[in-house]
Design a protein around this motif. Structure first.
Motif, PDB file in Angstrom:
ATOM      1  N   TYR A 149       0.846  -1.187   0.000  1.00 39.56           N
ATOM      2  CA  TYR A 149       0.000   0.000   0.000  1.00 39.56           C
ATOM      3  C   TYR A 149       0.889   1.247   0.000  1.00 39.56           C
ATOM      4  N   TYR A 150       0.593   2.185  -0.891  1.00 34.31           N
ATOM      5  CA  TYR A 150       1.378   3.412  -0.965  1.00 34.31           C
ATOM      6  C   TYR A 150       0.836   4.434   0.032  1.00 34.31           C
ATOM      7  N   SER A 151       1.708   4.920   0.914  1.00 36.19           N
ATOM      8  CA  SER A 151       1.275   5.816   1.994  1.00 36.19           C
ATOM      9  C   SER A 151       1.031   7.233   1.503  1.00 36.19           C
ATOM     10  N   VAL A 152       1.522   7.550   0.311  1.00 39.26           N
ATOM     11  CA  VAL A 152       1.300   8.881  -0.264  1.00 39.26           C
ATOM     12  C   VAL A 152       1.400   8.772  -1.783  1.00 39.26           C
ATOM     13  N   SER A 153       0.558   9.532  -2.461  1.00 45.43           N
ATOM     14  CA  SER A 153       0.659   9.673  -3.909  1.00 45.43           C
ATOM     15  C   SER A 153       1.093  11.113  -4.152  1.00 45.43           C
ATOM     16  N   ILE A 154       2.371  11.294  -4.417  1.00 43.52           N
ATOM     17  CA  ILE A 154       2.941  12.639  -4.565  1.00 43.52           C
ATOM     18  C   ILE A 154       2.454  13.179  -5.915  1.00 43.52           C
ATOM     19  N   SER A 155       1.589  14.186  -5.839  1.00 46.91           N
ATOM     20  CA  SER A 155       0.718  14.485  -6.983  1.00 46.91           C
ATOM     21  C   SER A 155       1.079  15.775  -7.702  1.00 46.91           C
ATOM     22  N   GLY A 156       1.317  15.632  -8.987  1.00 49.58           N
ATOM     23  CA  GLY A 156       1.473  16.800  -9.858  1.00 49.58           C
ATOM     24  C   GLY A 156       0.180  17.124 -10.575  1.00 49.58           C
ATOM     25  N   TYR A 157      -0.750  16.172 -10.598  1.00 51.19           N
ATOM     26  CA  TYR A 157      -1.974  16.338 -11.376  1.00 51.19           C
ATOM     27  C   TYR A 157      -2.703  17.627 -11.002  1.00 51.19           C
ATOM     28  N   HIS A 158      -2.850  17.861  -9.703  1.00 47.70           N
ATOM     29  CA  HIS A 158      -3.639  19.002  -9.252  1.00 47.70           C
ATOM     30  C   HIS A 158      -2.888  20.313  -9.451  1.00 47.70           C
ATOM     31  N   ILE A 159      -1.559  20.219  -9.443  1.00 43.56           N
ATOM     32  CA  ILE A 159      -0.726  21.381  -9.751  1.00 43.56           C
ATOM     33  C   ILE A 159      -0.949  21.769 -11.219  1.00 43.56           C
ATOM     34  N   ALA A 160      -1.026  20.754 -12.097  1.00 43.85           N
ATOM     35  CA  ALA A 160      -1.293  21.005 -13.513  1.00 43.85           C
ATOM     36  C   ALA A 160      -2.713  21.521 -13.726  1.00 43.85           C
ATOM     37  N   GLU A 161      -3.676  20.937 -13.012  1.00 44.79           N
ATOM     38  CA  GLU A 161      -5.073  21.367 -13.157  1.00 44.79           C
ATOM     39  C   GLU A 161      -5.251  22.814 -12.703  1.00 44.79           C
ATOM     40  N   GLY A 163      -3.174  25.061 -13.244  1.00 52.52           N
ATOM     41  CA  GLY A 163      -2.662  25.935 -14.297  1.00 52.52           C
ATOM     42  C   GLY A 163      -1.192  25.811 -14.618  1.00 52.52           C
ATOM     43  N   ALA A 164      -0.435  24.968 -13.887  1.00 50.54           N
ATOM     44  CA  ALA A 164       1.007  24.866 -14.124  1.00 50.54           C
ATOM     45  C   ALA A 164       1.297  24.231 -15.477  1.00 50.54           C
ATOM     46  N   ASN A 165       2.407  24.637 -16.084  1.00 49.35           N
ATOM     47  CA  ASN A 165       2.842  23.976 -17.323  1.00 49.35           C
ATOM     48  C   ASN A 165       3.552  22.663 -16.966  1.00 49.35           C
ATOM     49  N   PRO A 166       3.869  21.822 -17.961  1.00 49.30           N
ATOM     50  CA  PRO A 166       4.450  20.500 -17.646  1.00 49.30           C
ATOM     51  C   PRO A 166       5.747  20.561 -16.836  1.00 49.30           C
ATOM     52  N   ILE A 167       6.588  21.567 -17.097  1.00 46.84           N
ATOM     53  CA  ILE A 167       7.873  21.675 -16.384  1.00 46.84           C
ATOM     54  C   ILE A 167       7.626  21.958 -14.898  1.00 46.84           C
ATOM     55  N   SER A 168       6.770  22.943 -14.622  1.00 41.87           N
ATOM     56  CA  SER A 168       6.482  23.296 -13.220  1.00 41.87           C
ATOM     57  C   SER A 168       5.805  22.133 -12.508  1.00 41.87           C
ATOM     58  N   GLN A 169       4.872  21.465 -13.206  1.00 46.10           N
ATOM     59  CA  GLN A 169       4.215  20.301 -12.598  1.00 46.10           C
ATOM     60  C   GLN A 169       5.257  19.287 -12.135  1.00 46.10           C
ATOM     61  N   ALA A 332      15.425  21.770 -17.606  1.00 51.93           N
ATOM     62  CA  ALA A 332      14.480  22.792 -17.136  1.00 51.93           C
ATOM     63  C   ALA A 332      14.006  22.499 -15.713  1.00 51.93           C
ATOM     64  N   VAL A 333      13.792  21.220 -15.401  1.00 50.44           N
ATOM     65  CA  VAL A 333      13.361  20.834 -14.057  1.00 50.44           C
ATOM     66  C   VAL A 333      14.469  21.124 -13.035  1.00 50.44           C
ATOM     67  N   LEU A 334      15.712  20.813 -13.395  1.00 48.65           N
ATOM     68  CA  LEU A 334      16.831  21.067 -12.479  1.00 48.65           C
ATOM     69  C   LEU A 334      17.011  22.563 -12.229  1.00 48.65           C
ATOM     70  N   GLN A 335      16.750  23.380 -13.258  1.00 50.24           N
ATOM     71  CA  GLN A 335      16.817  24.841 -13.055  1.00 50.24           C
ATOM     72  C   GLN A 335      15.736  25.300 -12.065  1.00 50.24           C
ATOM     73  N   GLU A 336      14.546  24.682 -12.151  1.00 50.74           N
ATOM     74  CA  GLU A 336      13.471  25.024 -11.203  1.00 50.74           C
ATOM     75  C   GLU A 336      13.852  24.595  -9.784  1.00 50.74           C
TER      76      GLU A 336
END
Length: 473
Positions: A149-161, A163-169, A332-336
């Motif tokens: 069982y996964y104790s957390v789902s580290i989520s980018g989905y809601h960050i994207a929803e 308004g974030a672009n793919p890099i920020s997500q 781009a991710v490493l720069q963020e």
């Protein structure tokens, strides 16, 4: 199975006649306010079957809902064993069943409080207290050998929803993941004891960067886990779920949504996601109907069963565009990461609302391009249908809504549960508060609390000792 909860549950409240609560009971998800509700929800599903995996989209009150889920799974197995032996189980036998259930049950609870502050907003407890409860869940999983069982789902989905672009997500999500790693390590947990219980969740839109979102995530995660934390091979493996983009669904020319979802699903599968959720075309307007869900499911099945190229593992591996995109997106991710580090890491950046501000800027940019037509969306801002039949079709659409009778029945069920346990509830809630104040494991205590207290009662008790969420201004 993926379980969505209504907003009353998401905010840790009980159903009530109050107008601001009553109208939301059972809308956009299920209403779960007691252990009785959880048992009813999964009745008929064997939660310990090897092919059953339950994902629960819940964050603020995640520890309480997870405790209800685990109790439901245990009770199912107890009843099953009692039928097998033809009698009630002894305390020793029940303890053995509980131990076996916790080590067998499969699934994921979202429980990602950092992205809630940054993107989705269903924060109810203070961030510090919410992090502590996440750590308590993970410690409980280690102590009871909960491996599937996964104790957390580290989520980018809601960050994207939001308004974030793919890099920020991707950057914000991975940075949040490393923040959890650092926190769990600071509590004395060993990297290889908890890293396999972490999972990730991304959105797939149609931008080219989404082609490699999983590949880049895995490359960065594996490198950091190996080089910085000395983690073993299993801990270096990043498991992630993709859901097709909800933001890309439009009410105009609603049938076109399936086309967008199909392309997003194809990208996800070719990038080797571990699991996939395809949105129903009518989610731009309503909770999906049976017919629309069947169509959404067919998208996955046609890609995996009929589409020849998908039958080959990594069909795009080695192509110039994929290799080039991988390097560009990783860079781009490493720069963020550096920008986050300059602001004191994830928690430091949250103090100044850096992530929220960046997500809002990117959202505004996207919406502006959409409205000017610079970002062409077929049937929405370009190639618009000349006749207005769509409005009539939308008026005729089947909408999934909870009836007044269903809402009232849920309130009656809650009151019945509370009346049944009114003699025990005060002592149990006091015990929970004492555990929290004295530094005990809150999740271990919640496993007992949920047997007699409702979601709202537990939430209010925890506010007294952990504090309510307040956004920094």
């Amino acid at each position: 199975m993926s379980t969505a909860f209504d907003s009353v549950t998401l905010y840790g409240e009980d159903p009530d006649e109050r107008p601001d609560i009553f109208g939301k009971v059972g809308e956009s998800g299920v209403s779960i306010c007691s252990l009785d509700d959880m048992k009813k929800l999964y009745d008929g599903f064997d939660l310990c079957h090897p092919s059953t995996s339950v994902s629960m989209t819940i964050n603020g009150p995640a520890p309480i809902i997870l405790a209800m889920f685990m109790n439901t799974a245990v009770e199912q197995q107890v009843k099953k064993r009692e039928v097998e032996v033809g009698r009630l189980l002894t305390e020793e036998e029940m303890a053995e069943v509980k131990r076996g259930t916790l080590q067998t049950v499969r699934g994921t609870v979202q429980a990602d409080i950092l992205k809630e502050d940054q993107g989705q907003n269903t924060c109810i407890f203070s961030t510090e207290f919410a992090l502590r409860m996440m750590g308590d869940i993970q410690q409980y999983f280690i102590d009871h050998r909960v491996r599937n069982y996964y104790s957390v789902s580290i989520s980018g989905y809601h960050i994207a929803e939001a308004g974030a672009n793919p890099i920020s997500q991707l950057a914000f999500t991975l940075a949040n993941g490393f923040t959890y790693v650092e926190y769990y390590l600071s509590r004395g947990m060993k990297i290889d004891d908890f890293a396999p219980n972490l999972s990730f969740f991304f959105s797939n839109g149609l931008d080219p960067e989404y082609t490699v979102i999983g590949r880049v995530a895995r490359r960065i995660w594996a490198t950091v886990m190996r080089e910085k934390y000395g983690a073993n091979e299993r801990s270096q493996k990043l498991k992630y779920h993709i859901q097709t983009s909800g933001r890309s669904l439009h009410a105009q020319e609603i049938d076109f949504n399936d086309i967008r979802t199909t392309l997003q699903a194809l990208m996800a599968l070719q990038d080797n996601c571990n699991s996939l959720h395809t949105n129903a075309y009518d989610e731009a307007i309503t909770t999906p109907t049976e017919e629309s869900v069947r169509r959404a499911m067919a998208i996955q099945m046609i890609i995996t069963k009929e589409h020849g190229l998908t039958k080959n593992e990594n069909p795009l591996q080695g192509s110039f565009i994929v290799e080039e995109l991988t390097d560009l997106v990783e860079d781009a991710v490493l720069q963020e990461f550096e920008r986050l580090d300059d602001r004191g890491g994830v928690l430091g950046a949250m103090e100044s609302q850096y992530q929220r501000a960046k997500i809002q800027d990117e959202s505004m940019y996207y919406e502006t391009l959409k409205h000017t037509g610079e970002l062409p969306i077929v049937g929405v801002n370009t190639y618009i249908k000349p006749n207005l039949q769509d409005e009539f079709q939308l008026d005729q659409m089947e909408l999934a809504r909870a009836s007044k009778e269903e809402k009232e029945m849920q309130i009656r069920n809650l009151r019945s549960f509370q009346d049944r346990n009114k003699e025990k509830v005060e002592a149990v809630l006091n015990q929970l508060k004492e555990t929290a104040v004295n530094g005990g494991n809150i999740f271990a205590e919640l496993m007992e609390t949920v047997k007699v207290a409702s979601l709202g009662q537990i939430t209010r008790a925890l506010y007294e000792v952990g504090g309510q969420y307040r956004r920094n201004m």
